[in-house]
Write a protein that holds these residues in place. Structure first.
Motif, PDB file in Angstrom:
ATOM      1  N   ILE A 105     138.696 109.727  34.744  1.00 34.31           N
ATOM      2  CA  ILE A 105     138.516 109.282  33.362  1.00 34.31           C
ATOM      3  C   ILE A 105     138.202 107.798  33.296  1.00 34.31           C
ATOM      4  O   ILE A 105     137.374 107.349  32.484  1.00 34.31           O
ATOM      5  N   CYS A 106     138.847 107.013  34.160  1.00 32.14           N
ATOM      6  CA  CYS A 106     138.680 105.555  34.135  1.00 32.14           C
ATOM      7  C   CYS A 106     138.554 105.027  35.556  1.00 32.14           C
ATOM      8  O   CYS A 106     139.554 104.838  36.242  1.00 32.14           O
ATOM      9  N   LEU A 227     139.056 104.878  26.459  1.00 34.58           N
ATOM     10  CA  LEU A 227     139.057 103.567  25.795  1.00 34.58           C
ATOM     11  C   LEU A 227     140.461 102.961  25.772  1.00 34.58           C
ATOM     12  O   LEU A 227     140.625 101.743  25.921  1.00 34.58           O
ATOM     13  N   TYR A 228     141.463 103.809  25.605  1.00 33.57           N
ATOM     14  CA  TYR A 228     142.846 103.326  25.650  1.00 33.57           C
ATOM     15  C   TYR A 228     143.154 102.745  27.023  1.00 33.57           C
ATOM     16  O   TYR A 228     143.726 101.643  27.137  1.00 33.57           O
ATOM     17  N   LEU A 229     142.754 103.459  28.076  1.00 32.32           N
ATOM     18  CA  LEU A 229     142.987 102.969  29.443  1.00 32.32           C
ATOM     19  C   LEU A 229     142.192 101.695  29.706  1.00 32.32           C
ATOM     20  O   LEU A 229     142.662 100.787  30.394  1.00 32.32           O
ATOM     21  N   HIS A 230     141.010 101.621  29.122  1.00 38.46           N
ATOM     22  CA  HIS A 230     140.151 100.452  29.323  1.00 38.46           C
ATOM     23  C   HIS A 230     140.769  99.194  28.714  1.00 38.46           C
ATOM     24  O   HIS A 230     140.845  98.143  29.356  1.00 38.46           O
ATOM     25  N   SER A 234     143.264  97.107  33.203  1.00 42.07           N
ATOM     26  CA  SER A 234     142.341  96.107  33.759  1.00 42.07           C
ATOM     27  C   SER A 234     140.887  96.444  33.507  1.00 42.07           C
ATOM     28  O   SER A 234     139.992  95.729  33.959  1.00 42.07           O
ATOM     29  N   GLY A 235     140.629  97.515  32.777  1.00 42.66           N
ATOM     30  CA  GLY A 235     139.263  97.873  32.425  1.00 42.66           C
ATOM     31  C   GLY A 235     138.732  99.064  33.197  1.00 42.66           C
ATOM     32  O   GLY A 235     139.206  99.375  34.292  1.00 42.66           O
ATOM     33  N   CYS A 236     137.749  99.735  32.611  1.00 47.65           N
ATOM     34  CA  CYS A 236     137.105 100.883  33.245  1.00 47.65           C
ATOM     35  C   CYS A 236     135.652 100.543  33.557  1.00 47.65           C
ATOM     36  O   CYS A 236     134.975  99.878  32.771  1.00 47.65           O
ATOM     37  N   GLU A 237     135.181 101.027  34.668  1.00 50.38           N
ATOM     38  CA  GLU A 237     133.806 100.756  35.107  1.00 50.38           C
ATOM     39  C   GLU A 237     132.794 101.499  34.233  1.00 50.38           C
ATOM     40  O   GLU A 237     133.058 102.582  33.736  1.00 50.38           O
TER      41      GLU A 237
END
Length: 273
Positions: A105-106, A227-230, A234-237
């Motif tokens: 997911i992330c 988007l929550y994880l992002h 530390s952000g999602c690729e």
């Protein structure tokens, strides 16, 4: 064959085989890994489709031959979709770091180069969308282009190739989930078309459209988690690629809802009147 042996065999051919496990997307080197390739592919598809719509010069095939070609095409894409769904699922589980089930997911920002078995199946998916251009050719050959060749059909077939290119070129987070859900729906869809091609008309045509709509709704729900994880981590690729994907999915959802309304809701209203 024992289940453990069967699983090991499947896992080897769909995940551990060197061609798959050592796959790497190299811009302007890997086949299809360039903006020029995508631009030429999509523009050629659109040009040929529009030309054949206005200047129908295709030969007339016998109904039996057309059914045989259509059945073969649908069987190939149904089986390929099944392989992609299984292969990407196993690959994502294999490639996910220990105790990090959110990896599909992330993807960790700046730490997810496009290589490994999961990205291999994204590349197969990318080229399968070019193979699906044959869908359009078969509609044109059937002589029913005015009834079946819709804007939704051409728009979807053209833009989805760009989307798949961005999956790989940006290492886009969430694509494993999108790939597995889309390939699963396509198993159902091409299975339906295969049965129609061999003379069997299933009663669950509407189910195919319903599943396609559910797929898009699910993509927005799972995107919320991404988007929550992002923003909470530390952000999602690959967020830029995801933005294109989100807009494309929103447009498809609107078009499929319009198709559903015109083809099912109005028919139901007429049958009740």
């Amino acid at each position: 064959m024992p289940m453990a042996t069967l699983y090991s065999t499947i896992h080897y051919w769909l995940v551990d085989h060197p061609t798959i496990s050592q796959y790497e997307w190299k811009p302007n080197h890997t086949v299809g890994a360039s903006k020029v390739f995508v631009t030429l592919t999509v523009s050629t598809y659109l040009s040929i489709t529009l030309s054949l719509l206005h200047f129908p010069v295709l030969p007339t095939l016998s109904p039996a031959l057309l059914r045989l070609i259509t059945a073969s095409h649908n069987f190939m894409l149904c089986f390929l979709s099944f392989l992609m769904a299984i292969g990407c699922t196993l690959s994502a589980l294999h490639q996910s770091p220990p105790h990090n089930l959110s990896w599909p997911i992330c993807f960790p920002l700046h730490h997810t180069p496009p290589r490994g078995p999961t990205f291999f199946w994204a590349h197969v998916f990318y080229f399968s969308k070019i193979l699906e251009f044959i869908d359009t050719l078969l509609i044109l050959l059937s002589g029913s282009r005015s009834r079946r060749l819709s804007f939704l059909h051409v728009y979807h077939h053209a833009v989805v190739v760009v989307m798949c290119y961005l999956w790989l070129s940006t290492s886009q987070s969430l694509f494993p989930v999108a790939l597995v859900t889309n390939a699963s729906v396509h198993v159902l869809m091409y299975g339906y078309y295969l049965l129609c091609a061999v003379g069997i008309r299933p009663s669950w045509k509407r189910l195919v459209t319903d599943c396609q709509i559910i797929q898009f709704v699910f993509s927005f729900l799972i995107s919320g988690l991404m988007l929550y994880l992002h923003f909470s981590g530390s952000g999602c690729e690959g967020i830029r690629g995801w933005c294109f994907n989100a807009v494309f999915n929103a447009s498809l959802l609107l078009l499929f809802l319009d198709f559903h309304l015109k083809n099912y809701a109005k028919k139901k209203k007429l049958s009740q009147s």
